[in-house]
Scaffold this motif. Structure first.
Motif, mmCIF file in Angstrom:
data_model
loop_
_atom_site.group_PDB
_atom_site.id
_atom_site.type_symbol
_atom_site.label_atom_id
_atom_site.label_comp_id
_atom_site.label_asym_id
_atom_site.label_seq_id
_atom_site.Cartn_x
_atom_site.Cartn_y
_atom_site.Cartn_z
ATOM 1 N N TYR A 103 0.830 -1.206 0.000
ATOM 2 C CA TYR A 103 0.000 0.000 0.000
ATOM 3 C C TYR A 103 0.865 1.256 0.000
ATOM 4 O O TYR A 103 0.650 2.172 -0.796
ATOM 5 C CB TYR A 103 -0.930 -0.011 1.220
ATOM 6 C CG TYR A 103 -1.793 1.219 1.317
ATOM 7 C CD1 TYR A 103 -2.913 1.370 0.494
ATOM 8 C CD2 TYR A 103 -1.502 2.240 2.204
ATOM 9 C CE1 TYR A 103 -3.706 2.499 0.565
ATOM 10 C CE2 TYR A 103 -2.284 3.368 2.297
ATOM 11 C CZ TYR A 103 -3.387 3.493 1.467
ATOM 12 O OH TYR A 103 -4.161 4.620 1.528
ATOM 13 N N ARG A 104 1.856 1.288 0.864
ATOM 14 C CA ARG A 104 2.746 2.461 0.945
ATOM 15 C C ARG A 104 3.573 2.631 -0.328
ATOM 16 O O ARG A 104 3.934 3.745 -0.692
ATOM 17 C CB ARG A 104 3.649 2.350 2.163
ATOM 18 C CG ARG A 104 2.870 2.531 3.450
ATOM 19 C CD ARG A 104 3.749 2.510 4.670
ATOM 20 N NE ARG A 104 2.925 2.693 5.857
ATOM 21 C CZ ARG A 104 3.078 2.008 6.976
ATOM 22 N NH1 ARG A 104 4.041 1.102 7.069
ATOM 23 N NH2 ARG A 104 2.298 2.231 8.002
ATOM 24 N N GLY A 105 3.877 1.518 -0.987
ATOM 25 C CA GLY A 105 4.617 1.573 -2.246
ATOM 26 C C GLY A 105 3.715 1.788 -3.454
ATOM 27 O O GLY A 105 4.157 1.734 -4.598
ATOM 28 N N GLU A 106 2.424 2.030 -3.195
ATOM 29 C CA GLU A 106 1.406 2.294 -4.212
ATOM 30 C C GLU A 106 1.189 1.121 -5.161
ATOM 31 O O GLU A 106 0.728 1.289 -6.288
ATOM 32 C CB GLU A 106 1.711 3.586 -4.974
ATOM 33 C CG GLU A 106 1.707 4.801 -4.068
ATOM 34 C CD GLU A 106 1.975 6.108 -4.800
ATOM 35 O OE1 GLU A 106 2.095 6.111 -6.045
ATOM 36 O OE2 GLU A 106 2.079 7.131 -4.114
ATOM 37 N N ASP A 107 1.502 -0.104 -4.694
ATOM 38 C CA ASP A 107 1.148 -1.297 -5.457
ATOM 39 C C ASP A 107 -0.327 -1.628 -5.253
ATOM 40 O O ASP A 107 -0.936 -2.304 -6.066
ATOM 41 C CB ASP A 107 2.021 -2.492 -5.028
ATOM 42 C CG ASP A 107 3.482 -2.267 -5.350
ATOM 43 O OD1 ASP A 107 3.778 -1.723 -6.438
ATOM 44 O OD2 ASP A 107 4.331 -2.621 -4.509
#
Length: 63
Positions: free
Chosen positions: A40-44
């Motif tokens: 989520y934080r890596g925008e995956d």
């Protein structure tokens, strides 16, 4: 809350809730949760307007 003549000033917090189910392959639930957070934080993992669930409004007075 502050007064301006007969009027009061308030802060209104708007909270939107969105939700999505994702599948994560991991050895245990704790590792799966950590992987999901990283994704989520890596925008995956990206939440979209279709993932919208609710909006809440909270009122706070200004001192």
């Amino acid at each position: 809350m502050t007064k301006k003549g007969d009027l009061n000033t308030y802060q209104i917090e708007i909270v939107e809730t969105m939700s999505a189910l994702v599948e994560v392959v991991a050895e245990d639930s704790e590792t799966a949760l950590l992987k999901a957070r990283e994704m989520y934080r890596g925008e995956d993992i990206v939440l979209y307007p279709d993932d919208f669930i609710d909006t809440k409004f909270n009122t706070f007075g200004i001192k």
